[in-house]
Design a protein around this motif. Structure first.
Motif, PDB file in Angstrom:
ATOM      1  N   LEU A   1      16.277  18.833  11.477  1.00  0.00           N
ATOM      2  CA  LEU A   1      17.069  18.942  11.144  1.00  0.00           C
ATOM      3  C   LEU A   1      18.006  18.368  12.327  1.00  0.00           C
ATOM      4  CD1 LEU A   1      20.286  20.577  11.529  1.00  0.00           C
ATOM      5  CD2 LEU A   1      19.432  21.657  13.587  1.00  0.00           C
ATOM      6  N   SER A   2      17.205  17.224  13.107  1.00  0.00           N
ATOM      7  CA  SER A   2      17.280  15.739  13.720  1.00  0.00           C
ATOM      8  C   SER A   2      17.450  14.809  12.999  1.00  0.00           C
ATOM      9  CB  SER A   2      15.724  15.554  14.996  1.00  0.00           C
ATOM     10  OG  SER A   2      15.769  16.652  16.486  1.00  0.00           O
ATOM     11  N   ASN A   3      16.597  15.035  12.010  1.00  0.00           N
ATOM     12  CA  ASN A   3      17.183  13.495  10.914  1.00  0.00           C
ATOM     13  C   ASN A   3      18.100  14.226   9.939  1.00  0.00           C
ATOM     14  OD1 ASN A   3      14.044  12.513  11.931  1.00  0.00           O
ATOM     15  ND2 ASN A   3      13.200  13.693  10.327  1.00  0.00           N
ATOM     16  N   MET A   4      18.495  14.928   9.758  1.00  0.00           N
ATOM     17  CA  MET A   4      19.511  15.243   8.676  1.00  0.00           C
ATOM     18  C   MET A   4      20.728  14.875   9.868  1.00  0.00           C
ATOM     19  SD  MET A   4      18.618  18.846   7.040  1.00  0.00           S
ATOM     20  CE  MET A   4      20.173  18.286   5.858  1.00  0.00           C
ATOM     21  N   ILE A   5      20.761  15.387  11.254  1.00  0.00           N
ATOM     22  CA  ILE A   5      21.922  14.709  12.074  1.00  0.00           C
ATOM     23  C   ILE A   5      22.271  13.594  12.065  1.00  0.00           C
ATOM     24  CG2 ILE A   5      22.688  14.881  13.882  1.00  0.00           C
ATOM     25  CD1 ILE A   5      21.674  17.464  14.814  1.00  0.00           C
ATOM     26  N   ALA A   6      21.157  12.773  12.071  1.00  0.00           N
ATOM     27  CA  ALA A   6      20.602  11.595  11.618  1.00  0.00           C
ATOM     28  C   ALA A   6      21.272  10.647  10.772  1.00  0.00           C
ATOM     29  CB  ALA A   6      19.529  10.596  12.134  1.00  0.00           C
ATOM     30  N   ALA A   7      20.849  11.445   9.397  1.00  0.00           N
ATOM     31  CA  ALA A   7      21.292  11.148   8.416  1.00  0.00           C
ATOM     32  C   ALA A   7      23.289  10.673   8.024  1.00  0.00           C
ATOM     33  CB  ALA A   7      20.799  12.488   7.380  1.00  0.00           C
ATOM     34  N   GLY A   8      23.754  11.088   9.421  1.00  0.00           N
ATOM     35  CA  GLY A   8      24.907  11.147   8.874  1.00  0.00           C
ATOM     36  C   GLY A   8      25.368  10.457   9.217  1.00  0.00           C
ATOM     37  N   GLU A   9      24.896   9.247   9.990  1.00  0.00           N
ATOM     38  CA  GLU A   9      24.971   8.107  10.591  1.00  0.00           C
ATOM     39  C   GLU A   9      24.323   7.023   9.959  1.00  0.00           C
ATOM     40  OE1 GLU A   9      23.533   7.834  14.758  1.00  0.00           O
ATOM     41  OE2 GLU A   9      25.842   7.823  15.581  1.00  0.00           O
ATOM     42  N   VAL A  10      22.894   7.522   8.995  1.00  0.00           N
ATOM     43  CA  VAL A  10      22.576   6.270   8.790  1.00  0.00           C
ATOM     44  C   VAL A  10      22.966   6.091   7.399  1.00  0.00           C
ATOM     45  CG1 VAL A  10      20.047   5.207   8.204  1.00  0.00           C
ATOM     46  CG2 VAL A  10      20.792   6.417  10.584  1.00  0.00           C
ATOM     47  N   VAL A  11      23.122   7.123   6.676  1.00  0.00           N
ATOM     48  CA  VAL A  11      23.112   7.573   5.263  1.00  0.00           C
ATOM     49  C   VAL A  11      24.496   8.263   4.892  1.00  0.00           C
ATOM     50  CG1 VAL A  11      22.016   8.189   3.108  1.00  0.00           C
ATOM     51  CG2 VAL A  11      20.859   7.674   5.112  1.00  0.00           C
ATOM     52  N   GLU A  12      25.614   7.391   4.839  1.00  0.00           N
ATOM     53  CA  GLU A  12      27.133   7.939   4.722  1.00  0.00           C
ATOM     54  C   GLU A  12      27.834   8.285   3.044  1.00  0.00           C
ATOM     55  OE1 GLU A  12      30.312   5.690   6.492  1.00  0.00           O
ATOM     56  OE2 GLU A  12      29.045   5.130   8.406  1.00  0.00           O
ATOM     57  N   ARG A  13      26.955   7.499   2.371  1.00  0.00           N
ATOM     58  CA  ARG A  13      27.007   7.459   1.015  1.00  0.00           C
ATOM     59  C   ARG A  13      26.009   6.782   0.010  1.00  0.00           C
ATOM     60  NH1 ARG A  13      32.305   6.752   1.251  1.00  0.00           N
ATOM     61  NH2 ARG A  13      32.842   7.609  -0.559  1.00  0.00           N
ATOM     62  N   PRO A  14      25.761   6.372  -1.301  1.00  0.00           N
ATOM     63  CA  PRO A  14      24.331   5.673  -1.928  1.00  0.00           C
ATOM     64  C   PRO A  14      24.250   4.122  -1.410  1.00  0.00           C
ATOM     65  CG  PRO A  14      25.895   7.148  -3.432  1.00  0.00           C
ATOM     66  CD  PRO A  14      26.450   7.386  -2.200  1.00  0.00           C
ATOM     67  N   SER A  15      25.745   3.515  -1.064  1.00  0.00           N
ATOM     68  CA  SER A  15      25.552   2.218  -0.939  1.00  0.00           C
ATOM     69  C   SER A  15      24.970   2.080   0.376  1.00  0.00           C
ATOM     70  CB  SER A  15      27.114   1.474  -0.463  1.00  0.00           C
ATOM     71  OG  SER A  15      27.709   2.329   0.468  1.00  0.00           O
ATOM     72  N   GLY A  16      25.379   3.285   1.753  1.00  0.00           N
ATOM     73  CA  GLY A  16      24.221   2.303   2.704  1.00  0.00           C
ATOM     74  C   GLY A  16      22.761   2.557   2.471  1.00  0.00           C
ATOM     75  N   ILE A  17      22.410   3.320   1.228  1.00  0.00           N
ATOM     76  CA  ILE A  17      20.789   3.920   1.551  1.00  0.00           C
ATOM     77  C   ILE A  17      20.298   2.356   0.195  1.00  0.00           C
ATOM     78  CG2 ILE A  17      19.010   5.054  -0.407  1.00  0.00           C
ATOM     79  CD1 ILE A  17      20.114   7.917  -0.135  1.00  0.00           C
TER      80      ILE A  17
END
Length: 646
Positions: free
Chosen positions: A11-27
């Motif tokens: 769950l912590s990683n999913m929350i962090a993903a909201g900041e790091v991985v906003e959309r495909p270009s961020g990945i």
């Protein structure tokens, strides 16, 4: 029982993903940064459905062993830093150890890597480890991200069309290609190659591929530094401008960043040469000690904090100002037409490809993807085939004008043109010290010369619609904007008079009162001291009002009340004011009012006088508002339009 819960790792990683991985270009950005940190020389990006279906990044970097391949998906696991001091000396693209676990928590992720000894495959499906086993794979790393956000519908529904998402990906890949020209990048979308560079290290080749041949050909090299910063890159000629600011690319130690203040410094350097609401094409990489920059501001790593930001702003402005002043080029009709109508030609360059199949579906996709990609027409391609020396022409050096500052008196002249008789008929001789301290020198203002060698010889042949002067020269046809040309000359004359020390004051019969905020009135002493230097006397007149009882003579002819209101509004907003810019605006307004208007028929002597005045200017190419004073259509261009060149 307490109400506070410890969140589990997934769950912590999913929350962090909201900041790091906003959309495909961020990945794509995070994964390509990992490839660059792994010393990759080739990075291949494969995208399906704008990255929503899958993203695959393949590189030939150093790879990982089996232990690191699994550990890389744990949160805050990184090879970039080890201790606290390393956080202030970051020399890599990544360092937080959040990207891979965040991505793996919201997608189906498959990693294959080889460090030159053993190959390893790690598969994680939405945060759950499926397998980690040996596998045969080439040296380097391949990571595939599938079904992004399918188990997080709140995030998935905010994704836009595949075309839009891919446009953001292509923009990120282009920025990587510009910041790392020594790395070969390829971008493929739905099985079709879209973008490819050769990794030869030639930044100008990459610019040509992204922005077109003519824009890249006109690019001016920038290389300037001080004790803390080194600024390198290219500044494209002002005639190639854009409607948005996203073509001003900034990199700090090869890291793509966003900075309003640094972009503003670029805009200020281009301001004398460019119309309002238009933006230049500039690519700058800033080298500095990592201790001077904090990149640990946001997980996306776009934002930074600089220790000596004002110093860097000044360096960027100075570097661009000198480059433009030295190598400014004449606007040519064909170049302007191609840029405004976005019809760049296909150019064959060695070791570089930019190809896609010419079918309707793909052409529509790339129209939506990125307006800077080159759309190839059959006519442009055939036109190129007829030109056997296209490559040689690209490699020829561009003849550049050289500016000279001359300290000579201007002879007295009789002006037959309306509005000019009101001006003083003697130029002001400024010594070198005054010229160095003249803030308006940024506009090309200095000592006005008897004749400038920067302009070609022009012989008047007529006038068009009472607006444009037509002249011929050795290179072709010149079209002079009679108002803009006179405005430039008047601007430099007035500026020289002002900075020669003319502080004549004009008491006002009726004082000017201006309504403002109490915060401004509270600092009226500070404001008065600053404005006193340019001859403006202002004082408090009540709780929310100031009064001005005298103004300098050079301000006659402008809207004094509006000028003072703008001055106070800017002070109230920024707590400081750029006196130089305010003075430039005032002088530009007076120059405009005293210049020839459109729709006025001129005599031959009057037209010749306009060109003579333009020759006396130190910066004759643009009016104070950034519009070109004249454009050129070469003889070759005319012959081509009349189909005399086969």
């Amino acid at each position: 029982m307490g109400r506070i819960n410890r969140l589990d790792e997934h769950l912590s990683n999913m929350i962090a993903a909201g900041e790091v991985v906003e959309r495909p270009s961020g990945i794509v950005k995070e994964l390509v940064e990992n490839s660059i940190d792994a010393s990759a020389k080739h990075v291949d990006i494969y995208i399906k459905q704008g990255g929503i279906e899958s993203i695959q990044i393949i590189d030939d970097g150093i790879g990982m062993d089996s232990q690191d391949a699994v550990l890389a998906f744990e949160r805050h696991a990184t090879s970039k830093i080890k201790e606290t001091d390393d956080l202030w000396n970051i020399r890599t693209m990544g360092f937080r150890g959040e990207a891979l676990p965040s991505i793996a928590s919201v997608a189906h992720t498959i990693l294959k890597t080889n460090d030159g000894k053993d190959g390893t495959e790690v598969e994680i499906r939405f945060g759950k480890l499926i397998k980690a086993q040996p596998v045969g794979t080439p040296r380097g790393t391949s990571i595939e991200v599938r079904n992004l956000f399918q188990k997080t519908p709140a995030r998935f529904k905010h994704l836009k069309t595949p075309q839009y998402e891919f446009s953001l990906i292509s923009d990120v890949v282009q920025k990587f290609a510009v910041s790392h020209p020594q790395v070969a990048f390829s971008l493929t979308h739905d099985g079709r190659a879209v973008f490819k560079t050769n990794g030869g290290g030639n930044l100008k080749e990459v610019l040509m591929q992204i922005y077109g041949r003519e824009a890249a050909k006109s690019a001016i090299s920038v290389n300037q530094g001080d004790g803390d910063f080194i600024v390198t890159g290219y500044a494209v000629q002002p005639m190639f401008h854009r409607a948005t600011k996203y073509y001003m690319l900034l990199f700090v130690n090869e890291r793509m960043v966003r900075s309003y203040h640094l972009q503003k410094a670029i805009q200020d350097a281009y301001a004398p040469y460019m119309p309002k609401d238009r933006y230049p094409i500039v690519v700058l990489d800033i080298k500095m000690d990592p201790h001077l920059v904090d990149v640990n501001v946001h997980p996306s790593k776009w934002e930074i904090r600089l220790s000596k930001e004002k110093q860097l702003e000044k360096l960027i402005y100075t570097a661009l100002h000198h480059a433009l002043k030295k190598d400014i080029a004449v606007n040519e009709v064909t170049k302007v037409r191609q840029e405004n109508h976005r019809a760049p030609q296909k150019v064959e360059m060695p070791k570089m490809t930019f190809t896609y199949e010419n079918d309707r579906e793909v052409m529509k996709l790339h129209t939506d993807v990125d307006e800077s990609f080159m759309k190839i027409s059959d006519e442009a391609e055939a036109d190129l085939d007829r030109s056997k020396s296209a490559k040689e022409e690209f490699q020829k050096p561009i003849p550049q004008p050289v500016y000279e500052d001359r300290s000579v008196h201007e002879p007295e002249v009789d002006y037959p043109i309306d509005g000019v008789n009101a001006m003083k008929k003697s130029a002001i001789l400024l010594d070198e010290t005054k010229k160095q301290s003249n803030p308006l020198h940024s506009q090309g203002v200095g000592n006005m010369s008897d004749h400038s060698d920067t302009l070609p010889h022009m012989e008047v042949i007529g006038q068009l619609h009472g607006c444009y002067i037509l002249a011929q020269g050795e290179d072709g046809l010149y079209i002079i904007d009679q108002h803009a040309a006179q405005e430039r000359y008047n601007f430099e004359r007035l500026s020289n008079m002002l900075y020669a020390g003319n502080k004549d004051m004009q008491p006002l019969l009726i004082p000017i009162t201006v309504e403002t905020s109490s915060a401004v009135v509270a600092r009226i002493d500070q404001i008065h001291k600053a404005l006193e230097e340019i001859g403006i006397d202002i004082e408090a007149f009540g709780a929310n009002t100031v009064v001005c009882r005298q103004l300098p003579v050079w301000m006659s002819g402008i809207d004094e009340t509006g000028f003072l209101q703008d001055l106070l509004d800017i002070w109230n907003k920024d707590e400081e004011i750029d006196i130089q810019k305010l003075r430039e605006n005032a002088v530009a307004t007076m120059a405009c009012h005293s210049s020839i208007r459109f729709n006025r028929i001129l005599t031959l002597d009057e037209m010749n006088k306009v060109i003579e005045d333009l020759h006396r200017c130190n910066q004759p190419y643009h009016c104070p508002h950034g519009r070109p004073t004249f454009i050129k259509m070469t003889t070759k261009q005319l012959e081509k339009e009349f189909l005399r060149i086969v």
